[in-house]
Design a protein around this motif. Structure first.
Motif, PDB file in Angstrom:
ATOM      1  N   UNK A  25       0.737  -1.183  -0.007  1.00 49.57           N
ATOM      2  CA  UNK A  25       0.234  -0.155  -0.057  1.00 49.57           C
ATOM      3  C   UNK A  25       0.919   1.074   0.078  1.00 49.57           C
ATOM      4  N   UNK A  26       2.102   1.234   0.011  1.00 45.95           N
ATOM      5  CA  UNK A  26       3.148   2.423   0.095  1.00 45.95           C
ATOM      6  C   UNK A  26       3.058   3.077  -1.241  1.00 45.95           C
ATOM      7  N   UNK A  27       3.074   2.618  -2.404  1.00 44.93           N
ATOM      8  CA  UNK A  27       3.021   3.446  -3.612  1.00 44.93           C
ATOM      9  C   UNK A  27       2.930   2.404  -4.828  1.00 44.93           C
ATOM     10  N   UNK A  28       1.707   2.114  -4.963  1.00 41.61           N
ATOM     11  CA  UNK A  28       1.071   1.232  -6.090  1.00 41.61           C
ATOM     12  C   UNK A  28       1.272   1.718  -7.406  1.00 41.61           C
ATOM     13  N   UNK A  29       1.452   2.856  -7.810  1.00 44.21           N
ATOM     14  CA  UNK A  29       1.404   3.364  -8.968  1.00 44.21           C
ATOM     15  C   UNK A  29       3.024   3.583  -9.497  1.00 44.21           C
ATOM     16  N   UNK A  30       4.038   3.079  -8.445  1.00 39.31           N
ATOM     17  CA  UNK A  30       5.301   3.301  -8.703  1.00 39.31           C
ATOM     18  C   UNK A  30       5.801   2.398  -9.708  1.00 39.31           C
ATOM     19  N   UNK A  31       6.721   2.799 -10.701  1.00 38.30           N
ATOM     20  CA  UNK A  31       7.092   1.900 -11.740  1.00 38.30           C
ATOM     21  C   UNK A  31       7.978   0.836 -11.300  1.00 38.30           C
ATOM     22  N   UNK A  32       7.745   0.025 -10.360  1.00 39.33           N
ATOM     23  CA  UNK A  32       8.593  -1.070  -9.694  1.00 39.33           C
ATOM     24  C   UNK A  32       8.144  -2.484 -10.064  1.00 39.33           C
ATOM     25  N   UNK A  33       7.267  -2.687 -10.701  1.00 37.42           N
ATOM     26  CA  UNK A  33       6.457  -4.102 -10.853  1.00 37.42           C
ATOM     27  C   UNK A  33       7.111  -4.701 -11.944  1.00 37.42           C
ATOM     28  N   UNK A  34       7.196  -6.007 -11.821  1.00 38.63           N
ATOM     29  CA  UNK A  34       7.923  -6.945 -12.732  1.00 38.63           C
ATOM     30  C   UNK A  34       6.824  -7.295 -13.884  1.00 38.63           C
ATOM     31  N   UNK A  35       5.597  -7.031 -13.623  1.00 37.34           N
ATOM     32  CA  UNK A  35       4.672  -7.212 -14.443  1.00 37.34           C
ATOM     33  C   UNK A  35       3.341  -6.521 -14.219  1.00 37.34           C
ATOM     34  N   UNK A  36       2.682  -6.051 -15.236  1.00 35.83           N
ATOM     35  CA  UNK A  36       1.501  -5.110 -15.282  1.00 35.83           C
ATOM     36  C   UNK A  36       0.362  -5.926 -15.662  1.00 35.83           C
ATOM     37  N   UNK A  37      -0.624  -5.841 -15.322  1.00 29.99           N
ATOM     38  CA  UNK A  37      -2.089  -6.024 -15.700  1.00 29.99           C
ATOM     39  C   UNK A  37      -2.976  -4.898 -15.828  1.00 29.99           C
ATOM     40  N   UNK A  38      -3.612  -4.360 -17.180  1.00 30.74           N
ATOM     41  CA  UNK A  38      -4.267  -3.192 -17.199  1.00 30.74           C
ATOM     42  C   UNK A  38      -5.824  -3.837 -17.598  1.00 30.74           C
ATOM     43  N   UNK A  39      -6.831  -3.152 -17.060  1.00 32.93           N
ATOM     44  CA  UNK A  39      -8.164  -3.185 -17.747  1.00 32.93           C
ATOM     45  C   UNK A  39      -9.169  -2.356 -16.577  1.00 32.93           C
TER      46      UNK A  39
END
Length: 77
Positions: A25-39
């Protein structure tokens, strides 16, 4: 792994751990994810509940395909 809505500004960052998963919950919008799903929020909900495949046209995904496959294979309800 990040889940991001396309019909709003919401995002959730989930960390996979040996004992399961946890929501960051710290910063879910940060660009630190290894994978992203959008919808849309509705499509992401369907995806999480196993009612929509992550390869569906309604969803866009990028990043580590093995991580996505692992997540969806191991998170069936």
């Amino acid at each position: 792994m990040r889940f991001r809505t396309t019909d709003g500004d919401d995002a959730w960052l989930v960390h996979l751990r040996p004992d399961g998963f946890g929501l960051d919950t710290s910063n879910p919008a940060a660009d630190t994810a290894d994978a992203t799903v959008r919808g849309t929020a509705a499509d992401l909900l369907l995806l999480v509940y196993g009612r929509l495949a992550y390869g569906a046209e309604a969803l866009a995904h990028q990043g580590d395909e093995h991580l996505l496959a692992h997540w969806f294979a191991g998170s069936a309800f």
